[in-house]
Design an enzyme around this catalytic site. Structure first.
Site, PDB file in Angstrom:
ATOM      1  N   HIS A  42      -5.063  -4.154 -11.290  1.00 19.72           N
ATOM      2  CA  HIS A  42      -5.527  -3.774  -9.103  1.00 19.72           C
ATOM      3  C   HIS A  42      -4.095  -2.604  -9.092  1.00 19.72           C
ATOM      4  O   HIS A  42      -3.346  -3.305 -10.449  1.00 19.72           O
ATOM      5  CB  HIS A  42      -5.455  -5.478  -8.698  1.00 19.72           C
ATOM      6  N   HIS A 116       2.478   2.424  -5.595  1.00 17.91           N
ATOM      7  CA  HIS A 116       2.004   1.314  -5.007  1.00 17.91           C
ATOM      8  C   HIS A 116       4.178   0.793  -4.036  1.00 17.91           C
ATOM      9  O   HIS A 116       4.355   0.772  -5.188  1.00 17.91           O
ATOM     10  CB  HIS A 116       1.778   0.435  -6.314  1.00 17.91           C
TER      11      HIS A 116
END
Length: 319
Positions: A42, A116
């Site tokens: 992820h 991110h």
């Protein structure tokens, strides 16, 4: 967990997770890839977050981008992986969650990064070349690259950026690309000498070599019980057609409750994952006996028994 035997015959153990697909028992070679258990990471590139990057998300923190302390806090809680993409591949990870962003005011009109919270130090093209080199050295390992989000794409340049990235992907991977269509098997990929699947989440792209967005189930919580419950509910609905991801990743709150975590002076997201992942893996092992599993994605995908646990689901489900 020992590798099981079928009909009294001992199956071959996976001895190297860098080549685990080629070591699966022969009866696994002809099942659709969507019926295999595949380890994934992820936010795969978050190990490379740039402390000098502007804050890309969450939106309410963007105004604090010039404050170094704010960027450090974002990095501490946005970093979900600790190993490079090559080391993730060597460890057995085969699905990669690749979120793309354009840095504000970048003088190069087509250069893109991963992100991110912050953007990465390394640009997209450099990382994809590393992945392509690895895929060339491991022709029997099938990689699934999921491109999504595309932050910072202005409407005036959006089409140009997507066109550039898609053309780069197709040129780089070339004959390795598995075109979208019927779900392939390991054997069909090996027979055709193809080992890269690209999922591209951009509605305007109708390229025959790029796969549609892959369904991703989120627990959407920092509470393990809630994550497991939400994932279980989704998986109980039945197996969808094609690839799907069971995301073990924890999710920070998107409101003021986020401060409960980010203001911890001596903690970070990776430590939270280290404490929670063993329990999530126990849940996966039990749940896989009740509902189908395909891609299982996690934070800290190279940590502990994550990859071995997921890979061994392909053996245990055979009896």
């Amino acid at each position: 967990m020992p590798v099981s035997a079928e009909k009294g015959k001992r199956t071959k153990e996976v001895t190297s997770y860098g080549d685990w697909m080629s070591q699966l028992p022969p009866d696994r070679h002809s099942v659709p890839l969507s019926d295999l258990a595949i380890p994934g990471s992820h936010d795969s590139m978050s190990y490379d977050l740039d402390i000098n990057s502007s804050i890309i998300e969450p939106d309410r923190l963007k105004k604090f981008s010039k404050i170094c302390c704010a960027r450090k806090i974002v990095r501490k809680w946005a970093m979900t992986q600790e190993e490079t993409i090559t080391k993730q591949l060597d460890a057995g990870v085969r699905y990669f969650d690749l979120r793309i962003a354009r840095k504000p005011n970048d003088p190069n009109p087509t250069r893109l990064y991963f992100y991110h919270g912050l953007c990465t130090r390394t640009d997209v093209e450099t990382v994809l070349k590393d992945i392509n080199d690895w895929a060339g050295r491991h022709p029997k390992e099938i990689l699934i690259l999921a491109f999504s989000h595309f932050k910072g794409f202005d409407k005036s340049t959006e089409k140009q950026l997507h066109t550039h990235l898609i053309n780069f992907i197709k040129t780089l991977f070339g004959a390795k690309l598995i075109p979208k269509g019927a779900i392939p098997t390991l054997k069909s990929c090996w027979d055709k000498g193809r080992n890269v699947i690209v999922s591209y989440d951009y509605a305007a792209s109708q390229d025959p070599e790029l796969w549609r967005k892959i369904l991703y189930y989120y627990g959407n919580s920092m509470n393990l019980t809630e994550v497991e419950s939400k994932l279980q509910q989704e998986l109980k609905k039945g197996k969808p057609y094609g690839f799907f991801v069971c995301g073990l990743n924890l999710t920070l709150p998107d409101n003021a409750r986020i401060l409960k975590y980010t203001l911890r002076l001596f903690d970070n997201f990776l430590n939270v994952v280290r404490r929670s992942l063993p329990m999530l893996l126990q849940w996966v092992t039990v749940q896989a006996g009740k509902t189908p599993m395909n891609i299982v994605a996690s934070d800290l995908a190279t940590y502990g028994d994550f990859v071995p646990t997921v890979v061994k689901l392909n053996i245990s489900k055979r009896v």
